[in-house]
Design an enzyme around this catalytic site. Structure first.
Site, PDB file in Angstrom:
ATOM      1  N   GLY A   1      -0.177   3.855   2.485  1.00 56.25           N
ATOM      2  CA  GLY A   1       0.116   3.333   3.817  1.00 56.25           C
ATOM      3  C   GLY A   1       1.586   3.492   4.161  1.00 56.25           C
ATOM      4  O   GLY A   1       1.938   3.843   5.297  1.00 56.25           O
ATOM      5  N   CYS A  30       0.866  -1.175   0.000  1.00 53.46           N
ATOM      6  CA  CYS A  30       0.000   0.000   0.000  1.00 53.46           C
ATOM      7  C   CYS A  30       0.907   1.231   0.000  1.00 53.46           C
ATOM      8  O   CYS A  30       1.595   1.494   0.991  1.00 53.46           O
ATOM      9  CB  CYS A  30      -0.915  -0.001   1.219  1.00 53.46           C
TER      10      CYS A  30
END
Length: 268
Positions: free
Chosen positions: A211, A208
């Site tokens: 993320g 991600c």
């Protein structure tokens, strides 16, 4: 209507990319996005990316999770789009305008400035987002960061030991997060970050990008690492640069998997 697509991935986080910048497509519904993303009956992906024309930037990138929900930002998809586009571009997203450039080994993306205010995450009520006074079992006192989309970051002794498949959906749908939340669990070793992510609307993914950006920013604010920092995800590594008052710069690989086409009516 026969529609071409490109299948790409960034560290195993995979995407269907539809290009509507020149050839207009029918309106993309949540149902159609979810049907295309289905790994058994569709093409299969973590996110579906729709490229459109823009009055504010070189073009617009819209992002749909595998459940069909539309979200604001996707770092790994940004690198994939940079590789596909082939040259530097300013791109409009629902999370703001980002700048992306292909490199010899993938792409470099300026993701813009992070936001830390509780109502910018957003949270349901005011609190300190640097060390939130909340917990879910062994996960406690996270940081919250918005990097175009909302993230909560937990620093733990061993991110692999966290049952994220169970706690991820519980935290994602907690009423504290009115727009749901991406859940990051990380540990810091030898100056690098090890990270696993439960993505809002997609679940556990191999990587991600946003993320990694949010977790790096949270770690830098806590003084746990220095910039630039390597973020190791199950699918591979990203490099994140950030300092107070500046934008986040992410660099890492992206890969084209294959190309094909589908009949729109089969998924509408």
């Amino acid at each position: 209507m026969r529609v071409p697509f490109i299948k790409m991935h960034g560290l195993g986080n995979d995407f269907i990319i539809l290009d509507a910048r020149e050839a207009q497509l029918p309106d993309l519904s949540e149902q159609t996005a979810a049907a295309l993303a289905n790994r058994r009956t569709g093409i299969g992906c973590d996110q579906l990316i729709l490229l459109e024309t823009s009055d504010a930037a070189d073009f617009r990138m819209r992002i749909f999770n595998s459940d069909g929900s539309e979200v604001e930002a996707c770092g790994n998809a940004s690198r994939a789009v940079a590789l596909m586009h082939g040259e530097r571009a300013c791109v409009e997203t629902d999370g703001g305008i980002i700048t992306l450039s292909p490199t010899n080994s993938g792409a470099r993306v300026d993701m813009g400035e992070p936001a830390f205010e509780w109502d910018a995450i957003p949270l349901d009520y005011a609190m300190d987002t640097a060390a939130m006074p909340v917990s879910w079992e062994m996960l406690a006192n996270p940081s919250a960061v918005n990097v175009g989309n909302p993230h909560v970051v937990f620093f733990v002794p061993d991110c692999e030991a966290v049952p994220l498949d169970r706690l991820g959906p519980e935290i994602e749908h907690d009423p504290l997060f009115p727009e749901r939340i991406n859940v990051n669990v990380a540990d810091v070793r030898d100056g690098a970050i090890n990270l696993r992510v439960w993505e809002r609307g997609a679940g556990l993914t191999r990587a991600c990008g946003t993320g990694a950006c949010a977790t790096a920013v949270a770690a830098l604010k806590r003084g746990l690492v220095t910039s630039p920092v390597t973020v190791n995800l199950p699918g591979g590594a990203l490099t994140i640069e950030w300092s107070e008052g500046s934008t986040i710069v992410m660099e890492g690989p992206a890969t084209e998997a294959f190309r094909g086409s589908f009949e729109w009516a089969d998924y509408a």
